[in-house]
Write an enzyme that holds these catalytic residues in place. Structure first.
Site, short mmCIF file in Angstrom:
data_model
loop_
_atom_site.label_atom_id
_atom_site.label_comp_id
_atom_site.label_asym_id
_atom_site.label_seq_id
_atom_site.Cartn_x
_atom_site.Cartn_y
_atom_site.Cartn_z
N TYR A 10 5.31 -2.18 -4.72
CA TYR A 10 4.27 -1.94 -3.71
C TYR A 10 4.15 -0.43 -3.54
O TYR A 10 5.04 0.21 -3.01
CB TYR A 10 4.68 -2.65 -2.42
CG TYR A 10 3.75 -2.54 -1.23
CD1 TYR A 10 2.55 -1.84 -1.27
CD2 TYR A 10 4.07 -3.17 -0.04
CE1 TYR A 10 1.71 -1.75 -0.18
CE2 TYR A 10 3.25 -3.11 1.07
CZ TYR A 10 2.07 -2.40 1.00
OH TYR A 10 1.25 -2.31 2.11
N LYS A 17 1.50 -4.13 -6.30
CA LYS A 17 0.40 -3.98 -5.38
C LYS A 17 0.09 -2.49 -5.28
O LYS A 17 0.95 -1.71 -4.88
CB LYS A 17 0.73 -4.52 -3.99
CG LYS A 17 -0.47 -4.37 -3.04
CD LYS A 17 -0.13 -4.42 -1.57
CE LYS A 17 -1.38 -4.17 -0.74
NZ LYS A 17 -1.11 -4.02 0.70
#
Length: 294
Positions: free
Chosen positions: A134, A162
């Protein structure tokens, strides 16, 4: 695993007036997103994760998984500044049966690329649930370089990334990693890039704005999956315009929460020291909500 593109909403965490978590109200938000056709990311940036205690994150994740009851996918963020606590959290989430564990880059601690690689590898080694990197450098001041992502993608338990950096060239570089490494999926974070990302190789998106516009987010993704590019473009145009209008007022996660609060007070305020109620700002948010028929 389906080949269709998927939308996740970075779900808000609902609070009572005394700033304790309102789990019942949070479950209502879960049901709302599942009904719209969206999946759930729990304890992310829009979920006030940095303001939650260890025990609260574990209980929150358990409540979300229980409420979803297999009707949607659940990814939860375990990332903390130190690898030690991140592993402890990830093991708790592993036990709860989530579909994925996101690990935000460490914050406050300045990391080398080698340090980031060691951090993510250690977490991925510690659990059976797939790990998602992330990247959100504006908030953590640490950035996963595409070549670091490529090396990490070779790990058998790192399933994707992400990207919330907002830079299209970085997202493109991550998607190139995804194209060349089987089983490494890219999820786009920037709300203005949902349609572009989905049509250029991203597996899906993880959006905070979907808390306020769940149906529009779901429409972008469903149109892409149906091959309706015109419909997806129209929905994206609405989504991006709303994002621009709302986010120019201040810190995005607090504004998402406040916009939702003005339509449903059960979500509560953000934990302090985030946004306090401001009558002038509320009027501006109300005008934006009305303009978009919300």
């Amino acid at each position: 695993m389906t080949d269709k593109r998927q939308a996740f909403v970075a779900l808000v965490t609902c609070f009572n007036d005394d700033e304790t978590i309102n789990y019942a109200a949070t479950r209502v938000q879960v049901r709302r997103q599942v009904a719209a056709g969206n999946n759930i990311m729990c304890a992310g940036t829009n979920g006030d994760f940095s303001a939650l205690t260890f025990e609260e994150k574990v209980r929150l994740c358990g409540e979300v998984v229980d409420e979803v009851a297999g009707r949607a996918r659940v990814i939860v963020n375990a990332g903390m500044p130190a690898t030690f606590e991140t592993v402890k959290l990830a093991r708790e989430f592993d036990r709860l049966g989530v579909d994925g564990i996101a690990v935000i880059t460490p914050f406050f601690i300045a990391c080398t690329q080698d340090g980031l690689e060691r951090h993510f590898t250690t977490v991925a080694d510690a659990v059976e649930t797939p790990i998602y990197l992330y990247d959100i450098p504006a908030r953590t001041q640490n950035h996963i370089e595409p070549e670091t992502a490529r090396r990490l993608a070779a790990h058998g338990n790192i399933a994707g990334i992400k990207d919330s950096g907002g830079a299209q060239d970085t997202l493109e570089a991550y998607m190139e990693v995804g194209r060349s490494v089987a089983g490494f999926d890219v999820y786009s974070g920037p709300d203005q890039l949902v349609h572009w990302a989905l049509t250029n190789g991203a597996k899906g998106c993880i959006s905070g704005l979907g808390n306020v516009m769940p149906d529009v987010l779901a429409r972008i993704v469903s149109c892409v999956n149906a091959g309706d590019e015109e419909g997806a473009a129209r929905a994206q145009e609405t989504y991006a315009a709303f994002r621009a209008d709302l986010y120019k007022l201040g810190y995005p996660p607090a504004l998402v929460k406040r916009a939702l609060y003005l339509r449903d007070p059960s979500v509560g305020l953000s934990r302090q020291p985030a946004l306090l109620p401001d009558p002038e700002q509320d009027r501006a948010i109300e005008a934006i909500l009305s303009r978009y028929g919300l």
